[in-house]
Motif scaffolding. Structure first.
Motif, PDB file in Angstrom:
ATOM      1  N   UNK A 145      17.822   9.596 -22.185  1.00  0.00           N
ATOM      2  CA  UNK A 145      17.272   8.452 -22.524  1.00  0.00           C
ATOM      3  C   UNK A 145      17.972   7.739 -23.646  1.00  0.00           C
ATOM      4  N   UNK A 146      18.414   8.457 -24.419  1.00  0.00           N
ATOM      5  CA  UNK A 146      19.090   7.747 -25.682  1.00  0.00           C
ATOM      6  C   UNK A 146      20.223   7.212 -25.090  1.00  0.00           C
ATOM      7  N   UNK A 147      20.969   7.634 -24.017  1.00  0.00           N
ATOM      8  CA  UNK A 147      22.191   6.723 -23.619  1.00  0.00           C
ATOM      9  C   UNK A 147      21.583   5.616 -22.894  1.00  0.00           C
ATOM     10  N   UNK A 148      20.506   5.608 -22.037  1.00  0.00           N
ATOM     11  CA  UNK A 148      20.088   4.352 -21.837  1.00  0.00           C
ATOM     12  C   UNK A 148      19.783   3.298 -22.652  1.00  0.00           C
ATOM     13  N   UNK A 149      19.087   3.833 -23.848  1.00  0.00           N
ATOM     14  CA  UNK A 149      18.860   2.926 -24.871  1.00  0.00           C
ATOM     15  C   UNK A 149      19.971   2.310 -25.421  1.00  0.00           C
ATOM     16  N   UNK A 150      21.293   2.947 -25.608  1.00  0.00           N
ATOM     17  CA  UNK A 150      22.628   2.398 -25.997  1.00  0.00           C
ATOM     18  C   UNK A 150      22.933   1.390 -25.258  1.00  0.00           C
ATOM     19  N   UNK A 151      22.678   1.624 -23.974  1.00  0.00           N
ATOM     20  CA  UNK A 151      23.351   0.576 -23.060  1.00  0.00           C
ATOM     21  C   UNK A 151      22.194  -0.430 -22.619  1.00  0.00           C
ATOM     22  N   UNK A 152      21.143  -0.528 -23.235  1.00  0.00           N
ATOM     23  CA  UNK A 152      20.153  -1.576 -23.263  1.00  0.00           C
ATOM     24  C   UNK A 152      19.474  -1.571 -21.918  1.00  0.00           C
ATOM     25  N   UNK A 153      19.398  -0.268 -21.158  1.00  0.00           N
ATOM     26  CA  UNK A 153      18.351  -0.002 -20.029  1.00  0.00           C
ATOM     27  C   UNK A 153      17.155   0.878 -20.193  1.00  0.00           C
ATOM     28  N   UNK A 154      16.749   0.780 -21.293  1.00  0.00           N
ATOM     29  CA  UNK A 154      15.523   1.861 -21.499  1.00  0.00           C
ATOM     30  C   UNK A 154      14.478   1.461 -20.502  1.00  0.00           C
ATOM     31  N   UNK A 155      14.389  -0.068 -20.375  1.00  0.00           N
ATOM     32  CA  UNK A 155      13.430  -0.637 -19.719  1.00  0.00           C
ATOM     33  C   UNK A 155      13.388  -0.634 -18.198  1.00  0.00           C
ATOM     34  N   UNK A 156      14.632   0.231 -17.671  1.00  0.00           N
ATOM     35  CA  UNK A 156      14.885   0.214 -16.474  1.00  0.00           C
ATOM     36  C   UNK A 156      14.386   1.591 -15.584  1.00  0.00           C
ATOM     37  N   UNK A 157      13.155   2.245 -16.585  1.00  0.00           N
ATOM     38  CA  UNK A 157      12.798   3.234 -15.877  1.00  0.00           C
ATOM     39  C   UNK A 157      11.065   3.364 -15.817  1.00  0.00           C
ATOM     40  N   UNK A 158      10.764   3.749 -14.908  1.00  0.00           N
ATOM     41  CA  UNK A 158       9.128   3.808 -14.611  1.00  0.00           C
ATOM     42  C   UNK A 158       8.837   5.227 -15.217  1.00  0.00           C
ATOM     43  N   UNK A 159       8.219   5.429 -16.273  1.00  0.00           N
ATOM     44  CA  UNK A 159       7.758   6.845 -16.826  1.00  0.00           C
ATOM     45  C   UNK A 159       6.291   7.254 -16.371  1.00  0.00           C
TER      46      UNK A 159
END
Length: 502
Positions: A145-159
């Protein structure tokens, strides 16, 4: 040296009193100079300030405390070369850039992302084009999840909370949720078996995963904890197979225990949540990581295969050399062994086969589901999850984990097999379109005895470190393991930078 005030007892008090007496006896010029050590003097300081002293006391540019500490700790920058552009390599490259190093990333494929890819789009494909499997994560995947935040993709997951519909051969549905009440209501098991599952979960809290790597998870559950065969088939396998890419009767008990403890028994809030991608995997991983790395100053070179590591350089297939001070080798186990002149760790390969199906009507009433006693292990409503429902019917992805026999089944036969599995349980429908994707080496085979063969980040070369989901992270071969390994490898290179600068 400790201050006198830090010395305990009467001795400290006497030292403090003595220091105070000396300060009172000091001449005025000495007091002024002593104060200056602590802070800048005002412009109208005493007449004892000569031009020479005034020059020495000119205030320097202010530095925040956190900046000063960072300057002391940060090693000298080095030229770092990362071999491999999967999640491990991308995570390592980002970590090295954050530390101020110069980074070059080399990837043999045309795209970054490693095993997490989107298939090339073909005419007639529904939107979005299919991925090479429906990769899901769990709420406990903190580094990922931290990696996705680093590459600006945290919003590409449905939790969402873990709520997994499980459909048996007769089309009956029961739901797995992370609660005792839900398990007691799980109708695919008899009540006595449900109670036994709860008892097993309680006992698993006290198990050290490292103590059980020499047996399968199935054997461990049945022989040590008294689990039943129906519970293995109808409950444990549903959860373990997608996590380990192997069934319980083949997977290492160490990996099985670790997975259950981390996702279900850790006590961490929402650790068992399902994290489902809402964008094509290639876009939200490889493409996004490439853009971020380049924006931070990294050189990213795809279609660039490294064939040898020599002192101070990576040798490419075309004979060119990429010079570096330090290297991260983030490639699959056999290729890693070849580049590092090591024996094959013999971790094996476990495949993932995905069949993408577009039906003329809706079959699956859920975003995802599992099928019992079927090679169609999990089904995903790709149209719903990505927000691109087709104008007609339903776009589904069927994933089969760790069934090597399916690798030899012809494409049309495989499509028909999966179609019949779905329509036999969910009702008749006409197939409008299909596509198959296969990853023969999607993960290593996490069988008993695996832990001893998974190598750590250190190598025999002081300026080369190792990364990859297959390395000794303590995790199964997941996206979380890949990211953790990359970040760990990059941090280890800080020691190398210090040695090189010395």
């Amino acid at each position: 040296m400790a201050r006198a005030d830090d010395v305990p007892g009467p001795a400290g008090a006497r030292l403090s009193e003595g220091r105070a007496r000396v300060a009172r006896l000091a001449r005025q010029p000495q007091r002024t100079l002593r104060l200056h050590v602590r802070r800048s003097l005002p412009c109208d300081a005493g007449a004892d300030r000569g031009r020479r002293l005034r020059h020495l006391r000119r205030p320097a540019a202010p530095v925040r405390a956190d900046e000063a500490a960072d300057r002391r700790r940060r090693p000298a920058p080095v030229k770092a070369v990362v071999v491999g552009g999967g999640l491990a390599g991308c995570a390592a490259a980002l970590e090295l850039l954050k530390a101020g190093h110069e980074v070059t990333l080399l990837e043999a494929r045309p795209t970054l992302g490693g095993a997490v890819q989107t298939l090339p789009e073909r005419e007639g494909d529904p939107r979005p084009p299919p991925d090479n499997g429906q990769h899901i994560a769990l709420g406990c995947f903190t580094e990922y999840l931290g990696f996705l935040r680093d590459i600006d993709q945290a919003g590409s997951l449905r939790r969402s909370r873990l709520s997994l519909p499980v459909i048996d051969e007769l089309g009956r549905t029961a739901v797995i949720r992370p609660s005792a009440l839900s398990i007691l209501r799980y109708s695919h098991l008899f009540p006595t078996h449900r109670l036994r599952v709860l008892r097993t979960l309680l006992r698993l809290r006290r198990v050290d995963p490292r103590s059980c790597d020499e047996e399968t998870f199935c054997a461990f559950l049945m022989l040590r904890l008294g689990e039943s065969e129906p519970a293995i088939r109808s409950f444990w396998d549903v959860f373990i197979r997608p996590a380990l890419n192997l069934p319980c009767d083949k997977a290492s008990a160490a990996l099985g225990v670790m997975t259950v403890q981390t996702a279900l028994l850790s006590g961490r809030r929402r650790a068992s949540d399902l994290l489902l991608p809402t964008a094509p995997l290639g876009d939200m991983h490889g493409v996004a990581a490439g853009h971020k790395l380049e924006s931070l100053g990294a050189r990213v070179k795809t279609n660039t295969r490294v064939v040898q590591l020599i002192p101070g350089a990576a040798v490419l297939a075309d004979g060119d050399r990429v010079v570096g001070d330090a290297f991260v080798v983030a490639v699959p186990p056999l290729e890693s062994a070849r580049l590092l002149d090591e024996p094959d760790p013999e971790l094996g390969k476990s495949p993932i086969v995905s069949v993408h199906l577009w039906f003329d009507r809706e079959l699956l009433p859920f975003p995802l589901a599992a099928l019992l006693n079927s090679d169609a292990h999990w089904i995903f409503d790709r149209g719903r999850l990505t927000g691109h429902r087709p104008e007609r019917g339903q776009y589904l992805t069927v994933v089969s984990s760790g069934v090597p026999e399916l690798m030899d089944v012809r494409g049309r036969e495989l499509v028909e097999l999966m179609r019949d599995e779905l329509t036999g349980r969910l009702g008749d429908a006409r197939l409008l379109w299909s596509r198959v994707s296969r990853e023969p080496a999607a993960t290593f085979e996490g069988r008993p005895g695996t832990a001893a063969r998974r190598r750590g980040p250190r190598t025999s070369r002081f300026n080369v470190v190792r990364a990859g989901a297959w390395t000794d992270t303590g995790w199964p071969a997941t996206m979380e393991s890949a990211v953790r390994s990359g970040r760990t490898a990059a941090r280890m290179l800080s020691d190398v930078a210090t040695k090189l600068a010395a």
